[in-house]
Every structure is written in C-alpha cells, then in structure tokens.
Scaffold this active site. Structure first.
Site, PDB file in Angstrom:
ATOM      1  N   GLU A 242      20.305  21.224  -5.559  1.00  0.00           N
ATOM      2  CA  GLU A 242      21.606  21.845  -5.792  1.00  0.00           C
ATOM      3  C   GLU A 242      21.592  22.587  -7.116  1.00  0.00           C
ATOM      4  O   GLU A 242      21.099  22.077  -8.129  1.00  0.00           O
ATOM      5  CB  GLU A 242      22.712  20.777  -5.843  1.00  0.00           C
TER       6      GLU A 242
ATOM      7  N   LYS B 102      15.608  19.452  -0.982  1.00  0.00           N
ATOM      8  CA  LYS B 102      16.794  20.285  -1.240  1.00  0.00           C
ATOM      9  C   LYS B 102      17.290  20.045  -2.652  1.00  0.00           C
ATOM     10  O   LYS B 102      17.460  18.896  -3.080  1.00  0.00           O
ATOM     11  CB  LYS B 102      17.904  19.996  -0.233  1.00  0.00           C
TER      12      LYS B 102
ATOM     13  N   ASP C   8      17.345  15.363   0.195  1.00  0.00           N
ATOM     14  CA  ASP C   8      18.015  15.738  -1.048  1.00  0.00           C
ATOM     15  C   ASP C   8      17.298  15.186  -2.273  1.00  0.00           C
ATOM     16  O   ASP C   8      16.856  14.027  -2.289  1.00  0.00           O
ATOM     17  CB  ASP C   8      19.445  15.195  -1.058  1.00  0.00           C
TER      18      ASP C   8
ATOM     19  N   GLU D 144      27.686  26.155   0.958  1.00  0.00           N
ATOM     20  CA  GLU D 144      28.801  25.263   1.278  1.00  0.00           C
ATOM     21  C   GLU D 144      30.128  25.799   0.761  1.00  0.00           C
ATOM     22  O   GLU D 144      30.254  26.212  -0.391  1.00  0.00           O
ATOM     23  CB  GLU D 144      28.554  23.872   0.683  1.00  0.00           C
TER      24      GLU D 144
ATOM     25  N   ASP E  34      22.185  13.119   0.131  1.00  0.00           N
ATOM     26  CA  ASP E  34      22.703  12.146  -0.823  1.00  0.00           C
ATOM     27  C   ASP E  34      24.166  11.815  -0.518  1.00  0.00           C
ATOM     28  O   ASP E  34      24.771  10.987  -1.200  1.00  0.00           O
ATOM     29  CB  ASP E  34      22.511  12.609  -2.265  1.00  0.00           C
ATOM     30  N   SER E  35      24.699  12.427   0.535  1.00  0.00           N
ATOM     31  CA  SER E  35      25.997  11.998   1.080  1.00  0.00           C
ATOM     32  C   SER E  35      25.956  10.542   1.514  1.00  0.00           C
ATOM     33  O   SER E  35      27.008   9.935   1.736  1.00  0.00           O
ATOM     34  CB  SER E  35      26.398  12.883   2.256  1.00  0.00           C
TER      35      SER E  35
END
Length: 269
Positions: free
Chosen positions: A119, A117, A89, A186, A45-46
């Site tokens: 978070e 993925k 993501d 991270e 999602d960057s």
C-alpha cells in the site's frame, strides 16, 4: 496442475475479459474459491478485522501474514481446478526500507504467495523496483489505503478533486514504470477508475472503483453477507440470492466476468 499467472491476467486485460479476486485466510475457503474458478486470491491484512476481531488492519503482523498465506496455499493445492494466483499483503511497517521489503516479501513467497501487495504512493517506487529486479512480483494498492486511512481523512472516497485524481493517475504511471505487475485501486470515482485502467498496461483491480477496471475484488466475508454493521457502498451480498457458499462464489465470478457487478448502486459516480 494449471496455474493462473500474472502473464495470463495481462492477456485477459488485453482481450477485454474481466476477472475476479476474493480474499481468503484459510485452507477451506481457498479450496472453495479455487473450485469456483476465481482467478485470484488475496490473502489480505483485512484478516485483522474478519478473523482477529480488530477494528483495523494495523495490528496485523508479518507472522500473521505468513501463517495465513501458508494456509491458503495448502487449500489452493487441494483443488482440482486451475490454481488461482495468490497475492499476499505486506502488513504495516514491513516495507519501509528496501531491505525490509525484500526480506519480508521473500517470506511470503516462500509461504506460497505468487505476488506481494504493497500500500502506498510515489514513495513505493524504489521498493517496487528493488523487489521486481530480484524476481519478486508486486501489486501496488492505491486510492484508499486502509493501513494509512487516518492520514487520508478516514475511510472515505479518494480522488474526488482534479488535483487528487491527477496524483493517483501519476502514482499509477510511476509505479507501473517501477515494475508493478498489478495495480489495486480502492474507493475512487468511476471516471478515475476508468482513467487508471485505460492508462495502464498492467491489470487494474478495483474495489469501489467503478465498472471499468480490469477486475473486481471483495472481502470474502462482505460478499457472503457475514460482516456486521454498516456495509460499504460497493459491497454486494451474493449469498442472499445464491443460497449456498459455493453458488455465491460462482455467482460473484460470473457477475464480474459479465460486467453486471458492480452495478450503479455499488459505484461512486
């Protein structure tokens, strides 16, 4: 056509062989990354920053992620090399309930993702368990989580104190027990990256987590020196010395495999 699988990545960890991951958002770069022998691609999602021009990832929607995952999957399919594992993501708000998580994860898998993925921390355990029991492999992103960076004090090092480090170690243990097939860590100190990697039976992918993780990931635009402004400490411009995009991709994969990246200057000791 050969396909990189989660089982293969786990076998690499068991043999002590490190592997590389890069982000990709379109077919062209996905093909080049596959041709370079990079084992894993993250449809991150960057893309909210690198492609859409936002200042953070929070504006990215499920529709965005499905679209870009399809583009990457098409690009990977064009390569004659072994096909990288595609991790996609789950954007902000897509996994707050197990039902939402299952529906949205299935959309990404149908679009071409091999792994989704998520978070978060301990609250993710029921979601991870629900998804993996239904055959949807999960990677859990811990440490600095960009979707909720404001709650963590901004884009800053995590796990600096022993209490915070213990929390992250416990999150890794619980999420692996819940069924996570991969962990992504991270922006933490080297020692914590080493602890989590050695304490986990699943591969741990690091970004700013020191040299001891089982793999390293960078945002494509960062490692090609295309991102404007101040660079994070863990970023290295591989294009500067390589000269071509193809050579830069190959150099990144080689540096990760040989353990020359990250070097001391890219780490939080």
């Amino acid at each position: 056509m050969l396909q990189v699988t989660v089982s293969k990545l786990r076998a690499l960890k068991e043999k002590g062989e490190r592997f590389a991951m890069l982000t990709a958002y379109d077919a062209t770069f996905a093909t080049l990354i596959a041709d370079a022998g990079i084992a894993t691609i993250l449809v991150g999602d960057s893309l909210g920053m690198t492609v859409q021009g936002h200042g953070a990832t929070v504006a990215v929607t499920m529709e965005d992620m499905v679209y870009h995952t399809r583009c990457v999957a098409r690009g990977v399919s064009r390569s004659d090399a072994e096909r990288p594992l595609i991790v996609a993501d789950m954007p902000l708000g897509s996994a707050y309930t197990v039902e939402d998580a299952a529906r949205n994860a299935a959309r990404l898998v149908r679009a071409g993702a091999n792994v989704v993925k998520l978070e978060g921390g301990l609250w993710l355990a029921p979601v991870v368990r629900f998804l993996t029991e239904r055959g949807l492999p999960v990677c859990c992103h811990m440490g600095l989580t960009p979707q909720t960076a404001d709650m963590l004090g901004g884009f800053r090092l995590q796990g600096r104190g022993e209490e915070d480090a213990a929390r992250i170690r416990e999150e890794a243990r619980v999420l692996e027990e819940a069924g996570a097939r991969l962990l992504l860590l991270e922006c933490v100190p080297n020692a914590l990256g080493k602890d989590v990697s050695e304490g986990s039976s699943v591969p741990v992918i690091g970004i700013g987590a020191g040299p001891s993780t089982d793999a390293q990931v960078l945002v494509l635009h960062d490692m090609l020196g295309l991102t404007p402004g101040r660079k994070a400490r863990f970023v290295k411009d591989f294009l500067a010395d390589a000269g071509t995009v193809q050579a830069a991709l190959a150099a990144f994969g080689k540096a990760v495999a040989e353990g020359t990246y990250p070097a001391a200057e890219h780490c939080y000791g």
